[in-house]
Structure formats: structure tokens, C-alpha cells
Design a protein around this motif. Structure first.
Motif, PDB file in Angstrom:
ATOM      1  N   ALA A 134     -11.042   3.600  -3.755  1.00  0.00           N
ATOM      2  CA  ALA A 134     -11.561   4.831  -4.372  1.00  0.00           C
ATOM      3  C   ALA A 134     -11.872   5.903  -3.341  1.00  0.00           C
ATOM      4  CB  ALA A 134     -12.803   4.512  -5.198  1.00  0.00           C
ATOM      5  N   ALA A 135     -12.101   5.513  -2.104  1.00  0.00           N
ATOM      6  CA  ALA A 135     -12.393   6.481  -1.045  1.00  0.00           C
ATOM      7  C   ALA A 135     -11.136   7.020  -0.385  1.00  0.00           C
ATOM      8  CB  ALA A 135     -13.288   5.830   0.011  1.00  0.00           C
ATOM      9  N   ASP A 136      -9.980   6.484  -0.734  1.00  0.00           N
ATOM     10  CA  ASP A 136      -8.726   6.921  -0.123  1.00  0.00           C
ATOM     11  C   ASP A 136      -8.389   8.335  -0.591  1.00  0.00           C
ATOM     12  OD1 ASP A 136      -5.849   7.279   0.408  1.00  0.00           O
ATOM     13  OD2 ASP A 136      -5.861   5.136   0.892  1.00  0.00           O
ATOM     14  N   PRO A 137      -8.142   9.264   0.328  1.00  0.00           N
ATOM     15  CA  PRO A 137      -7.880  10.664  -0.068  1.00  0.00           C
ATOM     16  C   PRO A 137      -6.565  10.834  -0.831  1.00  0.00           C
ATOM     17  CG  PRO A 137      -7.526  10.354   2.291  1.00  0.00           C
ATOM     18  CD  PRO A 137      -8.165   9.096   1.787  1.00  0.00           C
ATOM     19  N   ARG A 138      -5.697   9.829  -0.817  1.00  0.00           N
ATOM     20  CA  ARG A 138      -4.435   9.942  -1.543  1.00  0.00           C
ATOM     21  C   ARG A 138      -4.597   9.761  -3.050  1.00  0.00           C
ATOM     22  NH1 ARG A 138      -1.091   5.511   1.748  1.00  0.00           N
ATOM     23  NH2 ARG A 138      -3.175   4.542   1.631  1.00  0.00           N
ATOM     24  N   VAL A 139      -5.729   9.227  -3.462  1.00  0.00           N
ATOM     25  CA  VAL A 139      -5.941   8.935  -4.881  1.00  0.00           C
ATOM     26  C   VAL A 139      -6.236  10.221  -5.645  1.00  0.00           C
ATOM     27  CG1 VAL A 139      -7.391   7.740  -6.561  1.00  0.00           C
ATOM     28  CG2 VAL A 139      -6.795   6.624  -4.412  1.00  0.00           C
ATOM     29  N   ARG A 140      -5.539  10.369  -6.758  1.00  0.00           N
ATOM     30  CA  ARG A 140      -5.826  11.447  -7.708  1.00  0.00           C
ATOM     31  C   ARG A 140      -5.991  10.816  -9.085  1.00  0.00           C
ATOM     32  NH1 ARG A 140      -1.536  13.293  -4.704  1.00  0.00           N
ATOM     33  NH2 ARG A 140      -0.040  13.223  -6.420  1.00  0.00           N
ATOM     34  N   TYR A 141      -6.612  11.533  -9.999  1.00  0.00           N
ATOM     35  CA  TYR A 141      -6.929  10.958 -11.301  1.00  0.00           C
ATOM     36  C   TYR A 141      -6.273  11.759 -12.418  1.00  0.00           C
ATOM     37  CZ  TYR A 141     -10.334   8.346  -8.596  1.00  0.00           C
ATOM     38  OH  TYR A 141     -10.920   7.527  -7.662  1.00  0.00           O
ATOM     39  N   PRO A 142      -5.885  11.062 -13.515  1.00  0.00           N
ATOM     40  CA  PRO A 142      -5.978   9.616 -13.738  1.00  0.00           C
ATOM     41  C   PRO A 142      -4.930   8.864 -12.921  1.00  0.00           C
ATOM     42  CG  PRO A 142      -4.826  10.627 -15.573  1.00  0.00           C
ATOM     43  CD  PRO A 142      -5.296  11.756 -14.698  1.00  0.00           C
ATOM     44  N   CYS A 143      -5.258   7.630 -12.568  1.00  0.00           N
ATOM     45  CA  CYS A 143      -4.324   6.799 -11.822  1.00  0.00           C
ATOM     46  C   CYS A 143      -4.234   5.426 -12.474  1.00  0.00           C
ATOM     47  CB  CYS A 143      -4.749   6.674 -10.359  1.00  0.00           C
ATOM     48  SG  CYS A 143      -6.296   5.770 -10.104  1.00  0.00           S
ATOM     49  N   VAL A 144      -3.274   4.657 -12.002  1.00  0.00           N
ATOM     50  CA  VAL A 144      -3.069   3.298 -12.503  1.00  0.00           C
ATOM     51  C   VAL A 144      -2.980   2.369 -11.306  1.00  0.00           C
ATOM     52  CG1 VAL A 144      -1.510   1.748 -13.744  1.00  0.00           C
ATOM     53  CG2 VAL A 144      -1.867   4.088 -14.575  1.00  0.00           C
ATOM     54  N   VAL A 145      -3.638   1.210 -11.402  1.00  0.00           N
ATOM     55  CA  VAL A 145      -3.520   0.184 -10.364  1.00  0.00           C
ATOM     56  C   VAL A 145      -2.868  -1.042 -10.974  1.00  0.00           C
ATOM     57  CG1 VAL A 145      -5.433   0.995  -8.961  1.00  0.00           C
ATOM     58  CG2 VAL A 145      -5.894  -0.605 -10.826  1.00  0.00           C
ATOM     59  N   LYS A 146      -2.063  -1.744 -10.182  1.00  0.00           N
ATOM     60  CA  LYS A 146      -1.353  -2.920 -10.686  1.00  0.00           C
ATOM     61  C   LYS A 146      -0.986  -3.830  -9.530  1.00  0.00           C
ATOM     62  CE  LYS A 146       1.644  -0.071 -12.429  1.00  0.00           C
ATOM     63  NZ  LYS A 146       2.822   0.543 -13.104  1.00  0.00           N
ATOM     64  N   PRO A 147      -1.025  -5.143  -9.734  1.00  0.00           N
ATOM     65  CA  PRO A 147      -0.556  -6.067  -8.692  1.00  0.00           C
ATOM     66  C   PRO A 147       0.943  -5.891  -8.484  1.00  0.00           C
ATOM     67  CG  PRO A 147      -1.879  -7.211 -10.338  1.00  0.00           C
ATOM     68  CD  PRO A 147      -1.568  -5.858 -10.892  1.00  0.00           C
ATOM     69  N   ILE A 148       1.371  -5.893  -7.251  1.00  0.00           N
ATOM     70  CA  ILE A 148       2.783  -5.675  -6.962  1.00  0.00           C
ATOM     71  C   ILE A 148       3.640  -6.838  -7.451  1.00  0.00           C
ATOM     72  CG2 ILE A 148       4.446  -5.624  -5.037  1.00  0.00           C
ATOM     73  CD1 ILE A 148       2.619  -3.703  -3.617  1.00  0.00           C
ATOM     74  N   GLY A 149       3.085  -8.059  -7.448  1.00  0.00           N
ATOM     75  CA  GLY A 149       3.914  -9.218  -7.755  1.00  0.00           C
ATOM     76  C   GLY A 149       3.754  -9.800  -9.139  1.00  0.00           C
ATOM     77  N   LEU A 150       2.991  -9.171 -10.050  1.00  0.00           N
ATOM     78  CA  LEU A 150       2.838  -9.692 -11.401  1.00  0.00           C
ATOM     79  C   LEU A 150       3.600  -8.821 -12.388  1.00  0.00           C
ATOM     80  CD1 LEU A 150      -0.945 -10.704 -11.533  1.00  0.00           C
ATOM     81  CD2 LEU A 150       1.043 -12.105 -10.952  1.00  0.00           C
ATOM     82  N   SER A 151       3.876  -9.380 -13.566  1.00  0.00           N
ATOM     83  CA  SER A 151       4.667  -8.663 -14.568  1.00  0.00           C
ATOM     84  C   SER A 151       3.979  -8.732 -15.920  1.00  0.00           C
ATOM     85  CB  SER A 151       6.069  -9.268 -14.657  1.00  0.00           C
ATOM     86  OG  SER A 151       5.994 -10.632 -15.033  1.00  0.00           O
ATOM     87  N   GLY A 152       4.617  -8.117 -16.924  1.00  0.00           N
ATOM     88  CA  GLY A 152       4.105  -8.194 -18.282  1.00  0.00           C
ATOM     89  C   GLY A 152       2.791  -7.477 -18.496  1.00  0.00           C
ATOM     90  N   SER A 153       2.547  -6.385 -17.770  1.00  0.00           N
ATOM     91  CA  SER A 153       1.321  -5.584 -17.882  1.00  0.00           C
ATOM     92  C   SER A 153       0.073  -6.329 -17.431  1.00  0.00           C
ATOM     93  CB  SER A 153       1.106  -5.088 -19.319  1.00  0.00           C
ATOM     94  OG  SER A 153       2.157  -4.243 -19.722  1.00  0.00           O
ATOM     95  N   ARG A 154       0.252  -7.494 -16.814  1.00  0.00           N
ATOM     96  CA  ARG A 154      -0.901  -8.255 -16.353  1.00  0.00           C
ATOM     97  C   ARG A 154      -1.521  -7.574 -15.135  1.00  0.00           C
ATOM     98  NH1 ARG A 154      -1.116 -14.776 -14.961  1.00  0.00           N
ATOM     99  NH2 ARG A 154      -3.321 -15.031 -15.521  1.00  0.00           N
ATOM    100  N   GLY A 155      -2.795  -7.263 -15.252  1.00  0.00           N
ATOM    101  CA  GLY A 155      -3.497  -6.614 -14.158  1.00  0.00           C
ATOM    102  C   GLY A 155      -3.281  -5.118 -14.063  1.00  0.00           C
ATOM    103  N   VAL A 156      -2.607  -4.515 -15.028  1.00  0.00           N
ATOM    104  CA  VAL A 156      -2.356  -3.073 -14.998  1.00  0.00           C
ATOM    105  C   VAL A 156      -3.529  -2.360 -15.668  1.00  0.00           C
ATOM    106  CG1 VAL A 156      -0.789  -1.218 -15.651  1.00  0.00           C
ATOM    107  CG2 VAL A 156       0.119  -3.485 -15.073  1.00  0.00           C
ATOM    108  N   ILE A 157      -4.212  -1.472 -14.920  1.00  0.00           N
ATOM    109  CA  ILE A 157      -5.428  -0.831 -15.416  1.00  0.00           C
ATOM    110  C   ILE A 157      -5.404   0.656 -15.055  1.00  0.00           C
ATOM    111  CG2 ILE A 157      -7.948  -0.869 -15.401  1.00  0.00           C
ATOM    112  CD1 ILE A 157      -7.826  -3.716 -14.302  1.00  0.00           C
ATOM    113  N   ARG A 158      -5.774   1.475 -16.015  1.00  0.00           N
ATOM    114  CA  ARG A 158      -5.901   2.918 -15.762  1.00  0.00           C
ATOM    115  C   ARG A 158      -7.342   3.239 -15.371  1.00  0.00           C
ATOM    116  NH1 ARG A 158      -4.519   7.954 -19.938  1.00  0.00           N
ATOM    117  NH2 ARG A 158      -5.911   9.470 -18.968  1.00  0.00           N
ATOM    118  N   ALA A 159      -7.484   4.176 -14.435  1.00  0.00           N
ATOM    119  CA  ALA A 159      -8.808   4.656 -14.017  1.00  0.00           C
ATOM    120  C   ALA A 159      -8.813   6.172 -14.054  1.00  0.00           C
ATOM    121  CB  ALA A 159      -9.143   4.151 -12.618  1.00  0.00           C
ATOM    122  N   ASN A 160      -9.859   6.744 -14.631  1.00  0.00           N
ATOM    123  CA  ASN A 160      -9.984   8.197 -14.734  1.00  0.00           C
ATOM    124  C   ASN A 160     -10.983   8.785 -13.753  1.00  0.00           C
ATOM    125  OD1 ASN A 160      -8.191   8.369 -17.018  1.00  0.00           O
ATOM    126  ND2 ASN A 160      -9.858   7.546 -18.265  1.00  0.00           N
TER     127      ASN A 160
END
Length: 421
Positions: A134-160
């Protein structure tokens, strides 16, 4: 003719491929993730492989291929995709380059390939789930975080907001620390992707690559909004209600994205979002649509009687037959992946018969087992079951699926907490 089917487990998809192979006069060889010390426990003559031990697994497949020559390879699910590509290369048969297969199951590599090909992509960067993102200056909102190695929307979360992002990362850390998840991350550790949220409608595309040329079988609409914070898919319905020019744009982008990855031959399941800024590819997977959803697609050949399944078409494609004559049926078709409403133990499902009686409904199939722990997204990786429907148009199919779902009632008990004594 023999086709090698690679899968993490036995199940519905393998049975349906077996039935299709019998119809086509094609022999199947299975390679599944199981203990090699057991003497064929399922009596299916499968090659025992470990997807986290690719070199040894490849050696076992090549040895089996010497005794029973293999003409084609199909990966069922994401984990077998790379081993399937390596097997095709080692056996000297048609398939995907291993590097292309690896890029297709790695969200960061896929985004980089799409961007290099000039396809629209959101801003993105790779991060470690243990870092203060969250402190990374590259982050803008809204954003989405997701595990690179999982599929099927598992672990995919939006943050505003930064606070929502902190909570999302904490959930990802917990998910990635689980033993069963660590076993399938293929050395990706706690790597996650942080990217911009793409506003727009989401679609799925099913087809095949033949010598680098993509042919679409169907575009699926996802009529329920997928705006977060979690992205649980519920309904797929085809044909799409996108205007024909936009449908062609979607297909063109899938083709460009698949080529950017280097995919060459085999099934393709793609996901995209269509926004005011273009068609954004979310995923281009070198495998068919998952699990029971295969049942949605039926095909016919002009001038011939009878219907064919997606498995029929993919097996014929795998052994080099021309499948351009196969066209999807004229009727609209759809599936609802029944979402898990809450964490707990499934006790009983009421209303199956009344749900199945809704006009247009073909089947209500509950796949979750009673007294097993259910967990919804973003942590969970399964559904309660599936509802299938067909009708004269996509709207009637969606209405039937929703009506059938409304007639179901699920008894889910709170999980029993274990107390150390």
C-alpha cells in the motif's frame, strides 16, 4: 490413434473424454498426479506423474509413449499445461512450445507478452505479499491484487483504498501460506500481481489453435457484474449479445494474445474485459474450459445427424483431424456455477427436483460433498454444483438458470472449531 490426457486428478472431465474417445475410435492414455508406488489403483493404466517434478514425470511419459505411441496431447486444467507442452515436444508431436505454455499460466509473464504485442493492458507490477504494498508509489486506485500462480479467481481481490489494500494483502498472505496452496504454486513463492482495475463487461472465449491460427467455438457472456471486491463467476451463456463487430474484435484480440504467448496447437480458454478503452485480455490458457462446464458446448456438422461434444472435437483436433466443419448448435446454452454463500459444512440441499422442473433446465448437479468444508472465494476453489440450461435465446437461458437457483436451499453448518486441550 492415441491421445495423452494430463490431469491433476481423475473425475468428470476424464470420464467425458473417455466416452468421446470411444465414439471416435481413439485410445486414451492418462497421466495423473498420483503415487507411483501404487499399482494402478484406479485401474485406468494411467502414467503416475508429479507436476512439481516435471523432469521425472516427463521421463515416465516418454517411456510409456515408447510402448504405446501417442499422437496427441491435451492438458486438463492449468497445472498440467507445461508438462503437456514438454511431453509433446519430447514425443515429436503437435503441441505448444514449453515457454509459451509457461507464460500462459503465469499472470505476470502473460501481461508482459500482451504489452509487448501492443495489446491493451492495465498498469501492473509484481510484488511480494510480505512487502508493504500500500505504500508503493506505483499503486493507484481502484486496483486488483492476485496471486501470480493461482487460477479460477482464487485470491483475486479489488481494493479501492490503502486500508482495503492492506486487508486484501493480509488475506493473500494467509491463503498463500496454506499447505495445499503451497503445493500448487510451482515455485512462485509469495509472488502477487498488482494491477489497475478494468471497468467493463467480462467474457470467456473457447476455441482451438491450429498451427498458430485461432478459431473460436463460442463467446460466453457473464451477465452478472464482476466488479469486486471478489470476482466469483456464476453464469456463462452463449451466444453473446455483443454486436457482431465487437465479437470479431474480441476474437481478434484472443488470436493476438495467444500468438504473443507463442501458443501454437491445442485448446484455448480465454477471458477478457471489454471496456470503453478496448478489449483487455485477462487470461489465455492452453486448456479447455474447466470441469463440468464442458457440457455447455455441443456441435453439429452441416448435413450430418447427431451432436458432438467439446471433448469429441478436441480429441479429433489433437490427432490432427480437421475440425473446421464443426459448428456450435443453434440453441442458446448456459451454465450456472452455484456459488458457495458462506464458509461451513454442507448438510443438505433442498429443492433440486423443483429447480430441475424449471422450463429450459437440463440438469441440476450438486458436486459438493456433504460434511465437507466449503469455502467461498477469494480463498475457496470450488462450487456447490452446476445448473445447465438451453433455450431459444440467451435471455431465456439466463432467466431459467436464475429461477432454478432461487428454488434451491442449502443447509450449511458452521465449521467445528478445534480447541487445543
Amino acid at each position: 490413434m492415441r491421445v495423452l490426457i494430463l490431469s491433476t486428478t481423475t473425475g468428470y472431465q476424464l470420464r467425458s473424454f473417455g466416452e468421446a474417445a470411444s465414439r471416435a475410435g481413439i485410445d486414451l492414455m492418462f497421466a495423473t498426479d498420483r503415487c507411483h508406488r501404487l499399482d494402478d489403483p484406479w485401474r485406468d493404466a494411467a502414467v503416475a506423474v508429479r507436476f512439481h517434478e516435471e523432469d521425472a514425470s516427463l521421463h515416465a511419459i516418454v517411456d510409456a509413449g515408447r510402448a504405446r505411441p501417442i499422437a496427441g496431447v491435451i492438458a486438463v486444467g492449468d497445472r498440467p499445461v507445461v508438462l503437456a507442452a514438454r511431453a509433446a515436444q519430447a514425443l515429436g508431436i503437435r503441441g505448444n512450445p514449453p515457454a509459451a505454455a509457461a507464460a500462459s499460466v503465469n499472470k505476470k509473464l502473460a501481461r508482459e507478452s500482451f504489452a509487448a504485442a501492443g495489446l491493451p493492458v492495465p498498469w501492473f507490477f509484481e510484488a511480494d505479499a510480505a512487502s508493504p504494498i500500500a505504500a508503493d508509489p506505483r499503486v493507484r486506485y481502484p486496483c486488483v491484487v492476485k496471486p501470480i500462480g493461482l487460477s479460477g479467481s482464487r485470491g483475486v481481490i479489488r481494493a479501492n483504498t490503502p486500508a482495503e489494500l492492506d486487508r486484501a494483502i493480509a488475506r493473500l498472505r494467509d491463503l498463500l501460506s496454506r499447505k495445499e496452496v503451497r503445493a500448487i504454486r510451482s515455485g512462485l513463492g509469495d509472488a502477487i500481481l498488482v494491477e489497475g482495475f478494468i471497468d467493463g463487461r467480462e467474457f470467456a472465449i473457447e476455441g482451438v489453435m491450429t498451427d498458430g491460427v485461432f478459431r473460436a467455438f463460442a463467446i460466453f457472456d457473464k451477465p452478472d457484474p464482476l466488479d469486486g471486491p471478489f470476482f466469483e463467476e456464476t453464469i456463462y451463456v452463449t451466444p453473446s449479445d455483443l454486436p457482431p463487430p465487437e465479437q470479431q474484435s474480441v476474437i481478434d484480440q484472443v488470436c493476438r494474445a495467444a500468438r504473443s504467448l507463442g501458443l501454437a496447437n491445442g485448446p484455448v480458454h480465454a477471458e477478457c474485459r471489454v471496456s470503453a478503452h478496448g478489449v483487455f485480455m485477462l487470461e489465455v490458457a492452453a486448456r479447455p474450459i474447466g470441469g463440468h462446464c464442458l457440457k455447455v458446448l455441443r456441435f453439429s456438422v452441416h448435413g450430418e445427424s447427431g451432436e458432438s461434444t467439446l471433448e469429441d472435437v478436441l480429441l479429433r483436433h489433437a490427432v490432427g483431424q480437421d475440425v473446421s466443419r464443426y459448428a456450435r448448435e443453434a440453441r442458446a446454452a448456459g451454465v450456472m456455477m452455484i456459488p458457495i454463500p458462506t464458509r461451513g459444512m454442507l448438510k443438505r440441499v433442498h429443492g433440486i427436483d423443483t429447480a430441475a422442473a424449471v422450463p429450459g433446465i437440463e440438469e441440476v448437479r450438486i458436486t459438493a460433498k456433504t460434511d465437507h468444508l466449503l469455502e467461498p472465494l477469494p480463498e475457496g476453489a470450488s462450487y456447490l454444483g452446476f445448473i445447465f440450461a438451453r433455450g431459444p435465446d440467451s435471455r431465456s437461458v439466463v432467466d431459467a438458470l436464475k429461477e432454478a437457483h432461487a428454488r434451491l436451499r442449502f443447509e450449511i453448518a458452521a465449521p467445528i472449531a478445534l480447541v487445543a486441550g
